[in-house]
Write a protein that holds these residues in place. Structure first.
Motif, PDB file in Angstrom:
ATOM      1  N   ARG A   1     -47.853  53.653 -50.493  1.00  7.09           N
ATOM      2  CA  ARG A   1     -48.038  52.151 -50.742  1.00  7.09           C
ATOM      3  C   ARG A   1     -47.048  51.293 -49.863  1.00  7.09           C
ATOM      4  N   LYS A   2     -46.516  51.849 -48.909  1.00  9.36           N
ATOM      5  CA  LYS A   2     -45.462  51.196 -47.992  1.00  9.36           C
ATOM      6  C   LYS A   2     -45.856  50.067 -47.570  1.00  9.36           C
ATOM      7  N   GLU A   3     -47.236  49.889 -46.893  1.00 14.79           N
ATOM      8  CA  GLU A   3     -47.517  48.617 -46.277  1.00 14.79           C
ATOM      9  C   GLU A   3     -47.767  47.513 -47.454  1.00 14.79           C
ATOM     10  N   GLU A   4     -48.183  47.757 -48.458  1.00 14.51           N
ATOM     11  CA  GLU A   4     -48.154  46.728 -49.762  1.00 14.51           C
ATOM     12  C   GLU A   4     -46.856  46.394 -49.933  1.00 14.51           C
ATOM     13  N   MET A   5     -45.909  47.096 -50.154  1.00 15.29           N
ATOM     14  CA  MET A   5     -44.592  46.801 -50.615  1.00 15.29           C
ATOM     15  C   MET A   5     -44.094  46.140 -49.491  1.00 15.29           C
TER      16      MET A   5
END
Length: 529
Positions: A196-200
């Motif tokens: 979930r790095k991009e969403e975070m």
């Protein structure tokens, strides 16, 4: 030698004392206020002030727990850490002074140092030096403590910061920031969170931009099925946002609520906890020792309630709120039995109640650079709470509203259609959505490596593929499957030194072939608790 909790406090003020007493009078008053604030808190919680230093480098105060007369059971979590929080919050709220606090626990020399004619009582040791070092750290979050304090306060949650090199310590020293009860309402940040790095990154970037200049409020919806890890995602994201903002010295208010099944039937259910948070923001010190006697505990609870109600009363007067609003909020939401509508001739209508509830929230948080309103499981949120959220969104600046929910198709919200249409139409620039689908296979590999305490390259591809297929890539189910495989002895080290399936797996499989069987396995496990 004694085990001493050492607190270094640096109020961030400029010191410019001169021989002209009239010019220095204001500075003396400020230093006196600092002294009274710190010594008052230390006296209340039975700590001791060791030094008050004023020189050309600024002001530093040193406090201790653990010396003769200030040693107690559960000293760190029940007295020492609350003291740090109280000092930091009261200097900020009552005197408008930001401060950096470093606190450590360790064996130190306690005794007299200096010559015969000029000497003083002091504490000396590596942990004392470390406390001073933590106080002086750059990008300070307000309070920083060492690993020993972290170990002694198991029931308190912390945010970990990069370790530091310190004199007297061979290895890098881990450092942490203690969290308040309000900050930890959703539980601990999972250190093994993956993906979930991009969403975070999107949410963190948005929060930082909003904190730097006044801008219209934003609302973000996080959609995810059961097991997608949406709650963990929001907790982790909010934690990262908080770290970034405090390192940038931004005043941030984060208030959270976890909606429960049945809240849809409770009017204004959201604001039972939210109002307590924001009304405490300036009304009462939110951490007080719980080590005192039962009578003092009862007195503390009473003072807390009274301070919240007093703050509510102040805000109602400032906003010229309609008659009866104080009683509605105080009695029905905050539980004050003294405030009853029977004492009011005519109560406010529903529209005024909603409007002024939003105004109270915004007035109580108006001093912050950014307010984060984080709401989980909003599929259970009642319609009247949504109406207040709508008012906050439409009438405010720099409020970031983060809502986590099951998919709209399966769990319709009680929000008004007109508000939802405006989010996707008129306010589309201030509204965004993130859908949390399955993890990528590389994320499942990372989770497996963490669970098995090995490197990613030490795991057979077959294991990752089978776990990914059986879990559907849902993080919660990935974790459950891996834990059950370890518990039921399904893995071994193969001839190529990689971890793979053993004979038990080949004979019995994972013990569940799909998610339905996994859910049954979770129910069966409850009998073992």
């Amino acid at each position: 030698l004694r085990s001493v909790f050492t607190i270094f406090i640096k109020p961030n003020i400029e010191v410019n004392l001169t021989n002209d007493l009239e010019k220095s009078d204001k500075q003396f008053n400020q230093l006196n206020d600092i002294m009274n604030t710190v010594t008052g808190i230390l006296d209340e919680l039975k700590g001791q002030l060791l030094q008050f230093i004023v020189d050309d480098k600024g002001v530093v105060l040193i406090g201790t727990f653990g010396l003769r007369g200030s040693t107690f059971p559960n000293m760190v979590p029940e007295r020492a850490l609350p003291t740090c929080r109280l000092i930091h919050s009261e200097l900020a709220e009552n005197l408008g002074i930001d401060s950096n606090i470093g606190a450590t626990l360790g064996k130190v020399y306690c005794g007299v140092v200096g010559g015969v004619e000029r000497h003083e009582f002091s504490v000396l040791g590596a942990s004392v030096n470390l406390a001073a070092r933590l106080m002086a750290q750059k990008n300070h979050p307000g309070i920083m403590v060492d690993g020993e304090v972290h170990k002694q306060a198991q029931k308190i949650n912390f945010i970990a910061f990069p370790p530091v090199k310190a004199k007297g310590y061979t290895d890098l020293v881990p450092v942490y920031k203690p969290l308040t009860a309000k900050e930890t309402r959703w539980g601990k940040v999972d250190p093994n969170f993956v993906g979930r790095k991009e969403e975070m990154r999107k949410i963190s970037t948005l929060a930082l931009k909003m904190s730097r200049r006044r801008s219209p409020s934003k609302i973000i919806f996080i959609w995810g099925d059961s097991g997608s890890g949406k709650s963990s995602f929001v907790v982790h994201t909010i934690s990262n946002v908080y770290k970034s903002l405090v390192s940038g010295r931004k005043k941030t208010i984060i208030t959270r609520n976890l909606c429960a099944d049945g809240d849809t039937l409770v009017p204004f259910s959201l604001f039972r906890s939210i109002f307590r948070d924001v009304l405490r923001e300036k009304a009462y010190r939110d951490d007080v020792s719980i080590a005192s006697s039962v009578n003092k505990d009862e007195q503390k609870d009473l003072s807390d309630k009274e301070a919240i109600i007093r703050r509510l009363q102040q805000l109602c007067q400032q906003l010229n709120a309609p008659e009866g609003l104080m009683e509605i909020i105080g009695h029905h939401l905050l539980g004050d039995s003294k405030l009853k509508m029977s004492k009011v001739e005519k109560g406010p209508d529903l529209a005024d109640t909603i409007d002024f509830m939003a105004k109270i929230f915004l007035k109580a948080t108006s001093h912050a650079d950014l307010v984060v309103l984080a709401l989980d499981d909003v599929q259970w949120l009642d319609n009247l709470s949504w109406k207040v959220v709508q008012c906050i969104f439409e009438e405010s600046e720099n409020v970031l509203i983060v809502c986590a929910s099951r998919p709209l198709e399966s769990f319709p919200l009680t929000v008004d259609d007109a508000f939802w249409d405006s989010l996707t139409g008129q306010f589309s620039d201030h509204f965004s959505e993130e859908y949390l689908g399955p993890l990528k296979k590389i994320d499942v590999l990372e989770m497996a490596a963490i669970t098995l305490s090995c490197k990613s390259e030490d795991i057979e591809d077959e294991v990752v593929n089978d776990v990914y297929m059986s879990s559907g890539g849902m993080p919660h189910f990935v974790s459950e499957i891996l834990s059950n495989c370890i518990k039921n002895d399904r893995m071994k080290k193969l001839h190529n030194n990689k971890i793979g399936w053993n004979e038990n797996y080949k004979k019995h499989g994972m013990q569940f072939a799909n998610l339905d069987e996994l859910m049954l396995q979770r129910v069966d496990n409850l009998s073992e608790l």
